[in-house]
Scaffold this motif. Structure first.
Motif, PDB file in Angstrom:
ATOM      1  N   ARG A 126      24.711  33.822  48.899  1.00 32.71           N
ATOM      2  CA  ARG A 126      24.124  34.484  47.708  1.00 32.71           C
ATOM      3  C   ARG A 126      24.921  35.736  47.345  1.00 32.71           C
ATOM      4  O   ARG A 126      25.226  35.970  46.163  1.00 32.71           O
ATOM      5  CB  ARG A 126      22.671  34.841  48.018  1.00 32.71           C
ATOM      6  CG  ARG A 126      21.949  35.582  46.913  1.00 32.71           C
ATOM      7  CD  ARG A 126      20.748  36.303  47.474  1.00 32.71           C
ATOM      8  NE  ARG A 126      21.155  37.323  48.444  1.00 32.71           N
ATOM      9  CZ  ARG A 126      20.301  37.971  49.233  1.00 32.71           C
ATOM     10  NH1 ARG A 126      19.003  37.697  49.186  1.00 32.71           N
ATOM     11  NH2 ARG A 126      20.741  38.894  50.079  1.00 32.71           N
ATOM     12  N   ASP A 127      25.280  36.550  48.342  1.00 29.38           N
ATOM     13  CA  ASP A 127      26.030  37.776  48.068  1.00 29.38           C
ATOM     14  C   ASP A 127      27.420  37.467  47.504  1.00 29.38           C
ATOM     15  O   ASP A 127      27.945  38.204  46.654  1.00 29.38           O
ATOM     16  CB  ASP A 127      26.160  38.611  49.350  1.00 29.38           C
ATOM     17  CG  ASP A 127      24.812  39.117  49.840  1.00 29.38           C
ATOM     18  OD1 ASP A 127      23.859  39.150  49.024  1.00 29.38           O
ATOM     19  OD2 ASP A 127      24.709  39.477  51.033  1.00 29.38           O
ATOM     20  N   SER A 128      28.037  36.359  47.985  1.00 26.74           N
ATOM     21  CA  SER A 128      29.356  35.992  47.464  1.00 26.74           C
ATOM     22  C   SER A 128      29.278  35.559  45.997  1.00 26.74           C
ATOM     23  O   SER A 128      30.199  35.809  45.209  1.00 26.74           O
ATOM     24  CB  SER A 128      29.962  34.880  48.315  1.00 26.74           C
ATOM     25  OG  SER A 128      29.249  33.671  48.158  1.00 26.74           O
ATOM     26  N   ASN A 141      16.793  35.712  40.784  1.00 30.87           N
ATOM     27  CA  ASN A 141      15.439  35.499  40.277  1.00 30.87           C
ATOM     28  C   ASN A 141      14.604  34.762  41.330  1.00 30.87           C
ATOM     29  O   ASN A 141      13.527  35.208  41.715  1.00 30.87           O
ATOM     30  CB  ASN A 141      15.486  34.711  38.971  1.00 30.87           C
ATOM     31  CG  ASN A 141      14.116  34.509  38.375  1.00 30.87           C
ATOM     32  OD1 ASN A 141      13.179  35.215  38.717  1.00 30.87           O
ATOM     33  ND2 ASN A 141      13.981  33.555  37.471  1.00 30.87           N
ATOM     34  N   ARG A 142      15.161  33.637  41.819  1.00 30.44           N
ATOM     35  CA  ARG A 142      14.479  32.899  42.895  1.00 30.44           C
ATOM     36  C   ARG A 142      15.471  31.918  43.527  1.00 30.44           C
ATOM     37  O   ARG A 142      16.521  31.594  42.939  1.00 30.44           O
ATOM     38  CB  ARG A 142      13.239  32.154  42.375  1.00 30.44           C
ATOM     39  CG  ARG A 142      13.535  30.943  41.514  1.00 30.44           C
ATOM     40  CD  ARG A 142      12.248  30.272  41.067  1.00 30.44           C
ATOM     41  NE  ARG A 142      12.476  29.008  40.405  1.00 30.44           N
ATOM     42  CZ  ARG A 142      12.793  28.889  39.109  1.00 30.44           C
ATOM     43  NH1 ARG A 142      12.927  29.971  38.349  1.00 30.44           N
ATOM     44  NH2 ARG A 142      12.979  27.694  38.576  1.00 30.44           N
ATOM     45  N   LEU A 143      15.158  31.470  44.711  1.00 34.55           N
ATOM     46  CA  LEU A 143      15.953  30.452  45.419  1.00 34.55           C
ATOM     47  C   LEU A 143      15.033  29.272  45.707  1.00 34.55           C
ATOM     48  O   LEU A 143      14.003  29.417  46.369  1.00 34.55           O
ATOM     49  CB  LEU A 143      16.507  31.012  46.739  1.00 34.55           C
ATOM     50  CG  LEU A 143      17.273  30.023  47.626  1.00 34.55           C
ATOM     51  CD1 LEU A 143      18.536  29.511  46.921  1.00 34.55           C
ATOM     52  CD2 LEU A 143      17.649  30.683  48.954  1.00 34.55           C
ATOM     53  N   LEU A 191      19.891  23.377  47.379  1.00 37.49           N
ATOM     54  CA  LEU A 191      19.504  24.776  47.195  1.00 37.49           C
ATOM     55  C   LEU A 191      20.032  25.253  45.854  1.00 37.49           C
ATOM     56  O   LEU A 191      21.242  25.186  45.593  1.00 37.49           O
ATOM     57  CB  LEU A 191      20.069  25.648  48.310  1.00 37.49           C
ATOM     58  CG  LEU A 191      19.530  25.385  49.729  1.00 37.49           C
ATOM     59  CD1 LEU A 191      20.236  26.283  50.724  1.00 37.49           C
ATOM     60  CD2 LEU A 191      18.035  25.610  49.783  1.00 37.49           C
ATOM     61  N   THR A 192      19.133  25.732  44.997  1.00 38.16           N
ATOM     62  CA  THR A 192      19.519  26.222  43.674  1.00 38.16           C
ATOM     63  C   THR A 192      19.153  27.702  43.569  1.00 38.16           C
ATOM     64  O   THR A 192      17.977  28.071  43.743  1.00 38.16           O
ATOM     65  CB  THR A 192      18.812  25.437  42.554  1.00 38.16           C
ATOM     66  OG1 THR A 192      19.090  24.040  42.733  1.00 38.16           O
ATOM     67  CG2 THR A 192      19.292  25.876  41.191  1.00 38.16           C
ATOM     68  N   LEU A 193      20.174  28.525  43.288  1.00 40.17           N
ATOM     69  CA  LEU A 193      19.987  29.958  43.169  1.00 40.17           C
ATOM     70  C   LEU A 193      19.922  30.309  41.672  1.00 40.17           C
ATOM     71  O   LEU A 193      20.905  30.132  40.942  1.00 40.17           O
ATOM     72  CB  LEU A 193      21.154  30.691  43.843  1.00 40.17           C
ATOM     73  CG  LEU A 193      21.066  32.211  43.935  1.00 40.17           C
ATOM     74  CD1 LEU A 193      19.912  32.632  44.830  1.00 40.17           C
ATOM     75  CD2 LEU A 193      22.387  32.769  44.470  1.00 40.17           C
ATOM     76  N   TYR A 194      18.778  30.749  41.233  1.00 42.51           N
ATOM     77  CA  TYR A 194      18.585  31.096  39.821  1.00 42.51           C
ATOM     78  C   TYR A 194      18.851  32.599  39.651  1.00 42.51           C
ATOM     79  O   TYR A 194      18.165  33.436  40.252  1.00 42.51           O
ATOM     80  CB  TYR A 194      17.160  30.753  39.364  1.00 42.51           C
ATOM     81  CG  TYR A 194      16.894  29.260  39.344  1.00 42.51           C
ATOM     82  CD1 TYR A 194      17.201  28.508  38.211  1.00 42.51           C
ATOM     83  CD2 TYR A 194      16.327  28.611  40.440  1.00 42.51           C
ATOM     84  CE1 TYR A 194      16.950  27.129  38.182  1.00 42.51           C
ATOM     85  CE2 TYR A 194      16.087  27.244  40.420  1.00 42.51           C
ATOM     86  CZ  TYR A 194      16.396  26.520  39.278  1.00 42.51           C
ATOM     87  OH  TYR A 194      16.149  25.147  39.245  1.00 42.51           O
ATOM     88  N   MET A 195      19.861  32.901  38.822  1.00 41.79           N
ATOM     89  CA  MET A 195      20.265  34.287  38.604  1.00 41.79           C
ATOM     90  C   MET A 195      19.829  34.759  37.216  1.00 41.79           C
ATOM     91  O   MET A 195      19.731  33.969  36.253  1.00 41.79           O
ATOM     92  CB  MET A 195      21.786  34.414  38.728  1.00 41.79           C
ATOM     93  CG  MET A 195      22.357  33.821  40.015  1.00 41.79           C
ATOM     94  SD  MET A 195      21.910  34.742  41.479  1.00 41.79           S
ATOM     95  CE  MET A 195      22.851  36.251  41.245  1.00 41.79           C
TER      96      MET A 195
END
Length: 200
Positions: A126-128, A141-143, A191-195
């Motif tokens: 996530r940080d990358s 926003n959410r994972l 896994l979907t990272l919503y930004m």
């Protein structure tokens, strides 16, 4: 004078020798009979031992009372062994990050199992993603995690929101349940990272 005739001196006659009296001795039994008696004597203790063993087997009361108590003690010891021998479940882990409808760089597809997927690995990824989006300043926003098996409809995916380590543990447990239901099918964890854009 009369001549006295010379007479030879007679030796005293020895008394006649008596023959020794015969003593009758009972003869010992033939050898074959002795062997039979010895065999009978040897058989007697063997037969006694066999009878004792048969009595011990037939009499359950004579068996030690500790045996039934040992059986339940062994059962709890076997359970941890079965848990230790449980093999990890392999699955394909697909990670992606999105900003609205835009797919952000850093998507990966890796093979993991239920023992080597850790929450700190997800945080590092996530940080990358946030660093690659600079100079735009985006925040999470959410994972969301979606567990499924091959060729399963997307509407039937099992979805979880992951905010901490215990949430990831629930997802891996779900993968184990899916494997038990479909042991021959390949499993996936998306896994979907919503930004979203960070507010000034």
């Amino acid at each position: 004078m009369k001549k006295v005739p010379n007479r030879q001196a007679r030796r005293p006659t020895e008394p006649p020798q008596q023959l020794p009296s015969l003593i009758f001795v009972e003869s010992s039994p033939p050898r074959s009979e002795q062997l039979e008696e010895q065999e009978e004597e040897e058989k007697e203790p063997e037969e006694e031992l066999e009878e004792e063993l048969e009595e011990e087997e037939e009499d359950p009361e004579e068996q030690p009372e500790d045996e039934p108590e040992d059986e339940p003690e062994d059962e709890p010891e076997d359970k941890p062994k079965e848990e230790e021998e449980e093999l990890p479940i392999n699955f394909i882990n697909r990670w992606k990050a999105v900003y609205g409808r835009e797919a952000l760089p850093g998507a990966v597809s890796l093979k993991y199992n239920t023992t080597n997927l850790f929450y700190h690995l997800i945080k590092r990824w996530r940080d990358s993603i946030i660093a690659k989006c600079l100079p735009r300043i985006l925040t999470v926003n959410r994972l969301e995690a979606a567990a499924s098996y091959k060729k399963q409809l997307k509407t039937n995916y099992f979805r979880y929101e992951i905010g901490k380590c215990c949430d990831l543990y629930k997802v891996t447990k779900l993968l184990k349940d899916l494997y038990k239901q479909n042991p021959t099918k390949l499993l996936y964890l998306d896994l979907t990272l919503y930004m979203i854009k960070e507010k000034p």
